[in-house]
Design an enzyme around this catalytic site. Structure first.
Site, PDB file in Angstrom:
ATOM      1  N   ASP A  82      -3.136   3.337   5.176  1.00 11.08           N
ATOM      2  CA  ASP A  82      -2.704   4.666   4.738  1.00 11.08           C
ATOM      3  C   ASP A  82      -1.288   4.981   5.210  1.00 11.08           C
ATOM      4  O   ASP A  82      -0.755   6.049   4.906  1.00 11.08           O
ATOM      5  CB  ASP A  82      -3.679   5.753   5.196  1.00 11.08           C
ATOM      6  CG  ASP A  82      -3.689   5.960   6.711  1.00 11.08           C
ATOM      7  OD1 ASP A  82      -3.164   5.096   7.450  1.00 11.08           O
ATOM      8  OD2 ASP A  82      -4.246   6.991   7.157  1.00 11.08           O
ATOM      9  N   ASP A 111      -0.450  -0.295   7.744  1.00 14.00           N
ATOM     10  CA  ASP A 111      -1.185  -0.404   8.997  1.00 14.00           C
ATOM     11  C   ASP A 111      -2.617  -0.844   8.705  1.00 14.00           C
ATOM     12  O   ASP A 111      -2.953  -1.226   7.574  1.00 14.00           O
ATOM     13  CB  ASP A 111      -1.151   0.925   9.754  1.00 14.00           C
ATOM     14  CG  ASP A 111      -1.930   2.027   9.040  1.00 14.00           C
ATOM     15  OD1 ASP A 111      -2.160   1.913   7.812  1.00 14.00           O
ATOM     16  OD2 ASP A 111      -2.304   3.012   9.703  1.00 14.00           O
ATOM     17  N   SER A 135      -7.222   2.796  12.718  1.00 19.72           N
ATOM     18  CA  SER A 135      -5.859   2.786  12.203  1.00 19.72           C
ATOM     19  C   SER A 135      -5.032   1.699  12.873  1.00 19.72           C
ATOM     20  O   SER A 135      -5.295   0.523  12.714  1.00 19.72           O
ATOM     21  CB  SER A 135      -5.228   4.169  12.369  1.00 19.72           C
ATOM     22  OG  SER A 135      -3.968   4.234  11.767  1.00 19.72           O
ATOM     23  N   ASP A 145      -5.676   0.547   8.320  1.00 17.92           N
ATOM     24  CA  ASP A 145      -6.501   1.146   7.268  1.00 17.92           C
ATOM     25  C   ASP A 145      -5.698   1.464   6.022  1.00 17.92           C
ATOM     26  O   ASP A 145      -6.176   2.153   5.120  1.00 17.92           O
ATOM     27  CB  ASP A 145      -7.229   2.393   7.777  1.00 17.92           C
ATOM     28  CG  ASP A 145      -6.285   3.520   8.167  1.00 17.92           C
ATOM     29  OD1 ASP A 145      -5.214   3.223   8.718  1.00 17.92           O
ATOM     30  OD2 ASP A 145      -6.636   4.702   7.952  1.00 17.92           O
TER      31      ASP A 145
END
Length: 551
Positions: free
Chosen positions: A254, A250, A100, A252
């Site tokens: 999400d 961010d 992340s 990833d």
């Protein structure tokens, strides 16, 4: 060994050896197989972000999928919600390799069931299976350092682009193609795995998209740690391009960044509130760390709210309450901006299927459309009650010290909240009962204050805790009022008589300590976080006192 945090397993890349990733993945799959959530020989969808370590970890995970008796399906590099919704519709498990927002020297593995994210209730069963795999003889696969032996086949299948297409189509098919016509939107691409998909979706819907900041080196962008440099960067983009909005995600993809036309970033908690209103939500699950302005906002919009611990598994579990009561739409969101749909929702002229995991594209699009209705993004967010927030973190705060800090402010783990009111106090317990007691204003001995960190939880009472907070850390010379409430749902959230809020929360599995603030001005919210993070600030003072106490 890797540990579960609020969203999957994470650790330093040096700790995420081939063997460690293999063991945890095989244990997770054994859990799903034994609990009959997946079948042997079924497919398991894999995807990853753009970190340097992701390819190697995906190979280790893919090998574990094969050795479990299942079939790895390589979905390539794409957003976390994209791989999950693709797998859910095919009734498959999925695994996302991502750290992340954390630095590139770390990574993570996020496991999903065919029904959605794993919840905290799943963790004991998974850990039990992981422990059984850990004692297996794996010497035919790995060397002493945990690396695959030479010659071990671990190549992944060719990338299946169906998951990428399905996620892109989710936000293009059925929406009016000119819904963003004439709107200039800057996309900070950096190293986000969904950077091109986000641009493509916005352009398809009619926006003029300006791509900025693309990099081949991974950049850890954290929607909960907006630095002065980040703010200055947003301001510079706003001045340069005069856009309708600036958006990003961010690593990833999400969690969204939504920035108005003046270059002001709006946090995920208030973003979630305007999105919930725009789609006509009836029930919302939101973490305790959210801006307290949304309490008033949601009451005004007649949206029922449930407060949860921080982390998507807790939000998802709470959304089930709204579904059980027959409310719809049921939504949830986090302070980091990730937005979840527990039920289908009609928006943009089409029905979107439920997606009970963090998503960045959905709240971004809804905020843009709501901003168009209001005339600008700044007007959209300006309509919320004026409470201001900030967040920050210390990136080298030992996990053991963080745990001692949080436990030190509790006299009983069963207490959810302490309310201090005039000369009385009330204790609200997790089971719902309330205890009220008389004056806490009587003198607290200096000996107890001096030995605060050495006292066990049962040796403390709420008078001592209040006194140590006010006299040692959150002092009047730092601008804090009297403590009127302390909430222990997740970390320690302290509310003061001058309306300041300071919320301290450790990471679940990393040496990080976060602080969130609410205040009546942005300057004060920023000041609270700055005072906490400073070398001579109250968080470091707590760390020093804990270390000196030798606990």
């Amino acid at each position: 060994m890797l540990m579960f945090g609020t969203s999957g397993l994470r650790g330093l890349v040096t700790e995420m050896t081939d063997q460690e990733c293999y063991i945890n993945t095989l244990g997770y799959l054994h859990y799903l197989i034994q609990s009959k959530q997946i079948d042997l020989a079924g497919k398991v969808s894999l995807a990853g972000d753009l970190r340097f370590s992701t390819d190697r970890i995906m190979q280790a995970v893919g090998k574990a999928v094969t050795d479990s008796g299942c079939i790895p399906e390589n979905c390539g590099k794409l957003p976390s919600p994209a791989v999950m919704i693709f797998a859910m519709e095919k009734n498959q498990a999925s695994i996302m390799i991502t750290g992340s927002h954390i630095p590139d020297d770390r990574n993570g593995i996020k496991f999903n069931k065919p029904s959605g994210e794993i919840l905290k209730a799943d963790e004991p069963g998974i850990l039990d299976k992981v422990a059984k795999v850990r004692v297996m003889d794996l010497s035919a696969l790995f060397d002493r350092d945990g690396n695959f032996l030479e010659g071990i086949e671990r190549k992944l299948p060719e990338v299946n682009r169906d998951a990428e297409k399905k996620y892109r189509d989710r936000y293009t098919e059925g929406w009016p193609v000119d819904i963003l016509q004439g709107k200039r939107i800057v996309v900070d691409q950096h190293s986000a795995v969904g950077r091109d998909m986000l641009c493509d979706i916005l352009e398809y819907l009619g926006a003029e998209v300006i791509r900025e900041g693309r990099t081949d080196t991974f950049v850890p962008k954290d929607t909960e740690n907006i630095t002065e440099a980040t703010k200055a960067g947003f301001k510079a983009l706003a001045e340069k391009y005069q856009p309708f909005a600036i958006v990003s995600t961010d690593g990833d993809s999400d969690r969204p960044f939504v920035v108005d036309e003046t270059g002001v970033f709006h946090r995920g908690d208030v973003l979630g509130a305007v999105v919930a209103r725009y789609i006509g939500a009836r029930f919302a699950a939101v973490p305790i760390s959210a801006n307290d302005a949304i309490d008033v906002f949601l009451e005004e919009t007649d949206i029922e709210r449930v407060q949860t611990r921080i982390g998507s598994p807790y939000v998802i579990a709470a959304m089930q309450k709204g579904m059980d009561e027959g409310k719809t739409p049921v939504v949830g969101w986090e302070v980091n901006g990730g937005f979840m749909l527990a039920t289908d929702v009609f928006v943009g002229g089409k029905t979107l299927k439920a997606l009970p995991t963090r998503d960045a594209v959905f709240p971004t699009l809804c905020a843009l459309l709501a901003g168009i209705n209001e005339g600008s993004m700044s007007k959209l967010f300006g309509g919320l009650p004026q409470r201001f927030t900030q967040a920050g973190l210390i990136d080298d705060f030992p996990v053991a010290t963080s745990r001692r800090l949080i436990s030190g402010f509790k006299s009983d783990d069963s207490i959810m909240q302490i309310n201090y009111d005039e000369s009385k106090q009330s204790l609200l317990y997790y089971d719902g009962h309330i205890e009220r007691s008389e004056s806490y204003a009587e003198a607290v001995s200096q000996q107890d204050l001096d030995a605060f960190w050495e006292l066990t939880e049962k040796s403390k009472d709420e008078r001592i805790i209040k006194k140590i907070v006010e006299s040692n850390y959150f002092t009047s010379d730092r601008g804090f009022g009297e403590v009127i409430r302390m909430n222990m749902v997740d970390g320690i959230r302290i509310v003061f008589s001058n309306h300041d809020v300071a919320h301290i929360r450790p990471s679940g599995n990393a040496p990080q300590l976060r602080i969130y603030s609410n205040a009546d001005s942005q300057q004060r919210a920023d000041e609270i976080v700055s005072m906490g993070l400073a070398k001579d600030g109250f968080l470091r003072a707590m760390e020093k006192d804990i270390n000196q106490a030798g606990v």
